[in-house]
Design an enzyme around this catalytic site. Structure first.
Site, PDB file in Angstrom:
ATOM      1  N   GLN A 162      30.087 -29.041 -72.303  1.00 25.95           N
ATOM      2  CA  GLN A 162      29.431 -29.186 -73.614  1.00 25.95           C
ATOM      3  C   GLN A 162      30.457 -29.180 -74.729  1.00 25.95           C
ATOM      4  O   GLN A 162      30.367 -29.970 -75.671  1.00 25.95           O
ATOM      5  CB  GLN A 162      28.419 -28.058 -73.821  1.00 25.95           C
ATOM      6  N   GLY A 216      20.927 -25.920 -75.161  1.00 28.12           N
ATOM      7  CA  GLY A 216      22.315 -25.704 -75.568  1.00 28.12           C
ATOM      8  C   GLY A 216      23.073 -27.019 -75.574  1.00 28.12           C
ATOM      9  O   GLY A 216      23.869 -27.298 -76.479  1.00 28.12           O
ATOM     10  N   ARG A 266      15.590 -21.972 -65.010  1.00 31.43           N
ATOM     11  CA  ARG A 266      16.228 -21.915 -63.678  1.00 31.43           C
ATOM     12  C   ARG A 266      16.009 -20.570 -62.986  1.00 31.43           C
ATOM     13  O   ARG A 266      15.992 -20.486 -61.765  1.00 31.43           O
ATOM     14  CB  ARG A 266      17.716 -22.241 -63.790  1.00 31.43           C
ATOM     15  N   ASP A 298      25.057 -24.342 -62.922  1.00 32.73           N
ATOM     16  CA  ASP A 298      23.601 -24.223 -63.145  1.00 32.73           C
ATOM     17  C   ASP A 298      22.843 -23.897 -61.858  1.00 32.73           C
ATOM     18  O   ASP A 298      21.668 -23.529 -61.911  1.00 32.73           O
ATOM     19  CB  ASP A 298      23.052 -25.535 -63.726  1.00 32.73           C
ATOM     20  N   SER A 316      34.053 -25.921 -70.148  1.00 34.40           N
ATOM     21  CA  SER A 316      32.712 -26.254 -70.631  1.00 34.40           C
ATOM     22  C   SER A 316      32.606 -27.742 -70.965  1.00 34.40           C
ATOM     23  O   SER A 316      33.292 -28.245 -71.859  1.00 34.40           O
ATOM     24  CB  SER A 316      32.377 -25.433 -71.879  1.00 34.40           C
ATOM     25  N   ARG A 357      22.176 -14.920 -67.066  1.00 31.29           N
ATOM     26  CA  ARG A 357      21.672 -15.201 -65.710  1.00 31.29           C
ATOM     27  C   ARG A 357      22.168 -14.202 -64.678  1.00 31.29           C
ATOM     28  O   ARG A 357      21.563 -14.075 -63.598  1.00 31.29           O
ATOM     29  CB  ARG A 357      22.012 -16.642 -65.302  1.00 31.29           C
ATOM     30  N   LYS A 366      24.057 -18.446 -70.703  1.00 35.43           N
ATOM     31  CA  LYS A 366      23.173 -19.609 -70.498  1.00 35.43           C
ATOM     32  C   LYS A 366      21.827 -19.341 -71.183  1.00 35.43           C
ATOM     33  O   LYS A 366      21.749 -18.498 -72.064  1.00 35.43           O
ATOM     34  CB  LYS A 366      23.019 -19.874 -68.997  1.00 35.43           C
ATOM     35  N   LYS A 380      19.321 -34.073 -66.527  1.00 31.30           N
ATOM     36  CA  LYS A 380      19.195 -33.586 -67.907  1.00 31.30           C
ATOM     37  C   LYS A 380      20.453 -33.911 -68.721  1.00 31.30           C
ATOM     38  O   LYS A 380      20.370 -34.404 -69.843  1.00 31.30           O
ATOM     39  CB  LYS A 380      18.936 -32.069 -67.869  1.00 31.30           C
ATOM     40  N   SER A 381      21.614 -33.629 -68.148  1.00 28.13           N
ATOM     41  CA  SER A 381      22.874 -33.897 -68.874  1.00 28.13           C
ATOM     42  C   SER A 381      22.977 -35.376 -69.237  1.00 28.13           C
ATOM     43  O   SER A 381      23.362 -35.738 -70.355  1.00 28.13           O
ATOM     44  CB  SER A 381      24.076 -33.524 -67.995  1.00 28.13           C
TER      45      SER A 381
HETATM   46  C1  S3P Z   1      26.031 -29.155 -69.474  1.00 31.90           C
HETATM   47  C2  S3P Z   1      27.112 -28.356 -69.256  1.00 31.90           C
HETATM   48  C3  S3P Z   1      27.020 -26.988 -68.723  1.00 31.90           C
HETATM   49  C4  S3P Z   1      25.663 -26.729 -68.075  1.00 31.90           C
HETATM   50  C5  S3P Z   1      24.538 -27.249 -68.899  1.00 31.90           C
HETATM   51  C6  S3P Z   1      24.662 -28.739 -69.116  1.00 31.90           C
HETATM   52  C7  S3P Z   1      26.231 -30.491 -70.051  1.00 31.90           C
HETATM   53  O1  S3P Z   1      27.190 -26.064 -69.779  1.00 31.90           O
HETATM   54  O2  S3P Z   1      25.496 -25.355 -67.823  1.00 31.90           O
HETATM   55  O3  S3P Z   1      23.292 -26.977 -68.281  1.00 31.90           O
HETATM   56  O4  S3P Z   1      25.305 -31.329 -69.993  1.00 31.90           O
HETATM   57  O5  S3P Z   1      27.331 -30.759 -70.554  1.00 31.90           O
HETATM   58  P1  S3P Z   1      28.661 -25.606 -70.266  1.00 31.90           P
HETATM   59  O6  S3P Z   1      29.348 -26.781 -70.794  1.00 31.90           O
HETATM   60  O7  S3P Z   1      28.401 -24.579 -71.328  1.00 31.90           O
HETATM   61  O8  S3P Z   1      29.315 -25.028 -69.055  1.00 31.90           O
END
Ligand code: S3P
Length: 436
Positions: free
Chosen positions: A172, A97, A390, A318, A170, A349, A345, A24-25
Site C-alpha cells: 500500500q 486501508g 477475515r 492477509d 507494504s 489480527r 490490519k 480486492k487489491s
Molecule cells: C494490500 C496490501 C496489504 C494487504 C491489503 C491489501 C494492497 O497491506 O494487507 O489487504 O492491495 O496493496 P500492506 O501494504 O499494509 O501490507
C-alpha cells in the site's frame, strides 16, 4: 450496519468446483488507473464488495463516469491525470486501508483540497507510513495528531521526484508513492525491504505506463500518460484461501477453484500450507492480461506444525488468520514470527485470533510479532470478530474441524471482501445455520 451473528455447525465435508469473487487489491487499482487514464476502460471480474465499491464511488464523486453493466463488469471513462474535479464532500473509504492509502497518493497531487475519511476501524489505522513519504514529495497532507485518519490534503505547486526506502514491507505504501509519482517532476523510485504484491507495477504496464523493477527497486518517470484498456480482474487468492484451509481440514473433501490469481507475490499461503502437508494441485496456469491465474484443486490432508519461514509472511499477510486455524489442527506446534504488521490490519489480527482461538478451545499464544499454536481439538464456542472480515471467515472455517458449533459475531463485514461467502461455502458443504 446491522449486526449479524452466524452459527456454523461442526464438521462436514467440502466438495465441488467453484469460482470466488474478484481480487480486492486489483479491483481498487483497476478503478484508480482507469479513472486516471485517457480513454475508456472496461473492467471485468470486478469485486462487488464494499471496499472496492467505495473506491469506485470516490472517483464518481470526482467526476469520473463509471457505468456498471452488472455486478462485476464496469466501463470507466477516464479523465486523464489532470481531469479529476474537487469532490463536494469528504471522500469516504469505509473499511478499506488500501482504498485510503492509494487514493491519498492521487489526491496529494490534485489542484484542490480534499479530506479522506473511513469507518471506525479505518479511523484507528496508521497513516503516518504514507503521510511521511508524501510530505517528502512536497505534498501538504496530514492526519490527526497520531497520524490517523481523517486525512486532510491541500494543493501544492509541484510533486517532487524522490527515492524512498520503504521502512515496512507494504504494497500500500509502495503503491501510494508510485501513484503520487505519476504527477512528479522526474523519477520516483522505491526500495522494498522484502517483496510485496506487485499489482500496481503490473497494472501500470497494462495501462501503457513504463515501470522498471530491478531486484527490490521499482522506478518510474512522472508525468507520463495512462491509456485506457480492457482489464480482467483475477479471482482473489485471499478469498480462495478460506476454501483451501476448509477443504484441507474437513474430512473427505475435494474442491477445485477456477481461475484464481497466482501472482507469485500472493501465493505465500499455498507455500505455507504445502509445507504443512496440504494436498494442493495447481493446473491450467495461464496469463490473464498481466496477471497469472490458474485452477487450484485441494483435498483433505493431515497437517503438521511448522515454523513458518519469515520470507513467506509478506506474501501471505492477509491469509495468516486462516493459516492459524489450519495450525490449530496440525500435529505438533506451529510458530509464526515476523508478522507484526498483523497488528495494524482491519483489527489487531494477532490479538483477535488469539482471543477467538482461546474461546473455541485452541492452545494458542500471541507474541509481539506472531503466534505459537499447539495442536488442539477445536471445541466450538462464541467468537468476536472485531468487525474484521477475515477474522469472521477464519472462524467459520474452524467449525469444519470442531466438535461443537461455532457462533461468529458480526459476520456482516464479510461483505467488504467476499460477497456471497456463506452461499458459496454452504454449496460446498459448510453447515451454516443463520447466515445473514
Ligand atoms: C494490500 C496490501 C496489504 C494487504 C491489503 C491489501 C494492497 O497491506 O494487507 O489487504 O492491495 O496493496 P500492506 O501494504 O499494509 O501490507
Amino acid at each position: 450496519m446491522k449486526s449479524i451473528n452466524t452459527t456454523v455447525q461442526a464438521g462436514g465435508s467440502m466438495n465441488g468446483v467453484v469460482t470466488v469473487p474478484g481480487d480486492k487489491s486489483c479491483s481498487h487499482r483497476a478503478v484508480i488507473f482507469a479513472s486516471l487514464a485517457e480513454g475508456d476502460s472496461t473492467i471485468s471480474g470486478f469485486l462487488a464488495g464494499e471496499d472496492s465499491l467505495n473506491t469506485a464511488q470516490a472517483f464518481q464523486s470526482m467526476g469520473v463516469s463509471i457505468e456498471r453493466f452488472d455486478e462485476t463488469n464496469l466501463k470507466i471513462k477516464g479523465v486523464g491525470l489532470h481531469g479529476l474535479k474537487a469532490p463536494t464532500d469528504p471522500v469516504y473509504m469505509g473499511n478499506a486501508g488500501t482504498g485510503m492509502r492509494l487514493i491519498a497518493g492521487v489526491l496529494a497531487a490534485q489542484p484542490f483540497s480534499s479530506t479522506i475519511t473511513g469507518d471506525e476501524s479505518l479511523s484507528r489505522r496508521p497513516m503516518g507510513r504514507i503521510i511521511q513519504p508524501l510530505q517528502k514529495m512536497g505534498a501538504d497532507i496530514s492526519g490527526d495528531d497520531q497520524g490517523k485518519p481523517p486525512l486532510k490534503i491541500n494543493p501544492v505547486a509541484t510533486i517532487n521526484a524522490i527515492h524512498y526506502d520503504l521502512p515496512v514491507a507494504s504494497a500500500q505504501v509502495k503503491s501510494c508513492v508510485l501513484l503520487a509519482g505519476l504527477f512528479a517532476d522526474g523519477e520516483v523510485s522505491v526500495t522494498e525491504p522484502a517483496p510485496t504484491r506487485d499489482h500496481t507495477e503490473r497494472m501500470l504496464r497494462s495501462f501503457g505506463y513504463s515501470v522498471e523493477t530491478r531486484g527490490n527497486r521499482i522506478s518510474m518517470q512522472g508525468k507520463g500518460k495512462l491509456r485506457g484498456c480492457d482489464l480482467i480482474v483475477p479471482a482473489d487468492i485471499s478469498s480462495a484461501a478460506f476454501i483451501l484451509v476448509a477443504a484441507t481440514i474437513a474430512r473427505n473433501s475435494d474442491v477445485t477453484i477456477l481461475g484464481v490469481g497466482v501472482n507469485p507475490t500472493r501465493t505465500g499461503v499455498i507455500e505455507i500450507l504445502r509445507l504443512m502437508g496440504a494436498d494442493i494441485e495447481i493446473s491450467n496456469e495461464r496469463l490473464s492480461g498481466d496477471e497469472p491465474i490458474a485452477d487450484i484443486r485441494v483435498k483433505s490432508a493431515d497437517l503438521k506444525g511448522i515454523d513458518v519461514p519469515e520470507h513467506l509472511v509478506p506474501l501471505a499477510i492477509d491469509e495468516l488468520p486462516v493459516v492459524f486455524v489450519a495450525a490449530s489442527v496440525a500435529h505438533g506446534t506451529t510458530r509464526v514470527t515476523g508478522a507484526e504488521e498483523l497488528r495494524v490490519k482491519e483489527s489487531d489480527r494477532i490479538a483477535a485470533m488469539a482471543e477467538g482461538l482461546a474461546a473455541i478451545g485452541v492452545d494458542a499464544t500471541a507474541t509481539a510479532d506472531g503466534m505459537i499454536i499447539n495442536q488442539s481439538q477445536i471445541a466450538g464456542g462464541v467468537v468476536e470478530t472485531h468487525f474484521d472480515h477475515r477474522i469472521a471467515m477464519s472462524f467459520c472455517v474452524a467449525a469444519l474441524c470442531s466438535s461443537g458449533p461455532i457462533t461468529v459475531n458480526d459476520t456482516q463485514h464479510i461483505e467488504t471482501s467476499f460477497p456471497g461467502f456463506f452461499e458459496l461455502m454452504s454449496k460446498l458443504g459448510m453447515n451454516v445455520n443463520n447466515a445473514g
